[in-house]
Scaffold this active site. Structure first.
Site, PDB file in Angstrom:
ATOM      1  N   CYS A 242      12.713  25.455   7.456  1.00 50.60           N
ATOM      2  CA  CYS A 242      11.949  26.495   7.234  1.00 50.60           C
ATOM      3  C   CYS A 242      11.854  27.407   8.811  1.00 50.60           C
ATOM      4  O   CYS A 242      12.779  27.646   9.271  1.00 50.60           O
ATOM      5  CB  CYS A 242      10.286  26.287   6.853  1.00 50.60           C
ATOM      6  SG  CYS A 242       9.389  25.181   7.648  1.00 50.60           S
ATOM      7  N   ARG A 247       6.785  24.187   6.165  1.00 53.95           N
ATOM      8  CA  ARG A 247       6.869  24.322   4.746  1.00 53.95           C
ATOM      9  C   ARG A 247       8.131  23.639   4.283  1.00 53.95           C
ATOM     10  O   ARG A 247       7.882  23.285   2.769  1.00 53.95           O
ATOM     11  CB  ARG A 247       7.279  25.978   4.459  1.00 53.95           C
ATOM     12  CG  ARG A 247       6.031  26.802   5.032  1.00 53.95           C
ATOM     13  CD  ARG A 247       6.636  28.667   5.063  1.00 53.95           C
ATOM     14  NE  ARG A 247       7.171  28.594   6.312  1.00 53.95           N
ATOM     15  CZ  ARG A 247       7.574  29.941   6.490  1.00 53.95           C
ATOM     16  NH1 ARG A 247       7.201  31.057   5.664  1.00 53.95           N
ATOM     17  NH2 ARG A 247       8.166  30.153   7.671  1.00 53.95           N
TER      18      ARG A 247
END
Length: 285
Positions: A242, A247
């Site tokens: 990410c 994430r």
């Protein structure tokens, strides 16, 4: 525990279960948020606070803390190697998954996620407190080494992975993937000189895996997303990334434990490294 047919349902607990078992011996509830001030405004009774940046990262070397420092972190929070750590936090458990992934780097696999995280717990009107718990110092031996080779990918490994045409999943927003956004508006400090994505990477934003309440979608829905749309298999050698690795930790958790994929690594250097790296190949649509 959750009853949905995930590959490893034991890695999730539901809010109802935690409300009944939060005082069980052998459990340590851990809150880890993007907003480090949230814990002080109210947290699940008995939960300790682990700050992803202050507690898990060594800012001088831009890497994770040493195994010795990790053992000390566990000792002062009353965590032993046998303690079941239940992680939860804001942002649909971005940072809870990141903290769990970091714990697993040091071999602490007895770790679970509270399905739906902090927001679901609060929305259901469950107990919160501002009282900070105090636990006796626990015995935690220094891990022999981190599991970097198993669940983590560095730049050189990710580059070799890309050149080999192996699966790469970009879990950022579509704007970041296309290069329209050099950084998320709320994170100007985490930008990059170049926008775009790693050549060959497929775009599948992390939030595709969760429902509106922040809890995970069913195993059937997740299989359609990752094994259908992304064409992954349980045996795929997959690297996820990410912006700074938080994430992608969420997607790593989904692939590894909810779908049972056997080899998933998190490229935690992610776009803040790749997008700023001299000579790193970048693609824009």
């Amino acid at each position: 525990m959750t009853t949905i047919a995930y590959a490893h349902p034991e890695k999730l607990v539901e809010t109802e279960w935690l409300a009944e078992h939060r005082n069980d011996p052998g459990i340590r509830i851990v809150e880890s948020n993007e907003d480090v001030l949230l814990y002080d405004t109210g947290h699940i009774p008995g939960a300790v606070h682990i700050d992803w940046r202050r507690d898990l990262q060594d800012q001088m070397v831009r890497d994770y803390i040493t195994p010795e420092a990790f053992a000390a972190l566990c000792r002062r929070n009353g965590i032993t190697p046998d303690t079941t750590c239940i992680f939860y936090g804001d942002k649909s458990n971005w940072w809870a998954c990141y903290a769990l992934w970091a714990f697993e780097l040091y071999g602490h696999r007895n770790a679970k996620i509270l399905n739906g995280g902090r927001d679901k717990w609060v929305r259901e009107g469950r107990a919160l407190t501002r009282e900070k718990p105090s636990y006796p110092e626990a015995a935690y031996p220094t891990p022999a080494a981190r599991r970097d080779g198993e669940i983590r990918a560095f730049y050189e490994q990710t580059l070799a992975h890309q050149r080999a045409g192996l699966p790469l999943i970009d879990v950022r927003s579509p704007g970041e993937y296309t290069g329209e956004l050099l950084h998320m508006p709320e994170y100007p400090q985490e930008g990059a000189l170049r926008g775009g994505h790693i050549p060959g990477a497929k775009s599948m934003p992390w939030k595709t895996a969760v429902k509106e309440d922040g809890s995970f979608k069913s195993a059937e829905e997740l299989r359609k997303i990752y094994e259908g749309d992304c064409a992954l298999t349980p045996d795929s050698d997959t690297v996820v990334y990410c912006r700074i690795g938080e994430r992608s930790s969420h997607t790593w958790f989904v692939l590894t434990y909810l779908l049972g994929h056997k080899k998933v690594r998190n490229y935690d250097g992610s776009w803040t490294e790749w997008g700023n790296k001299v000579g790193a190949p970048v693609t824009r649509p």
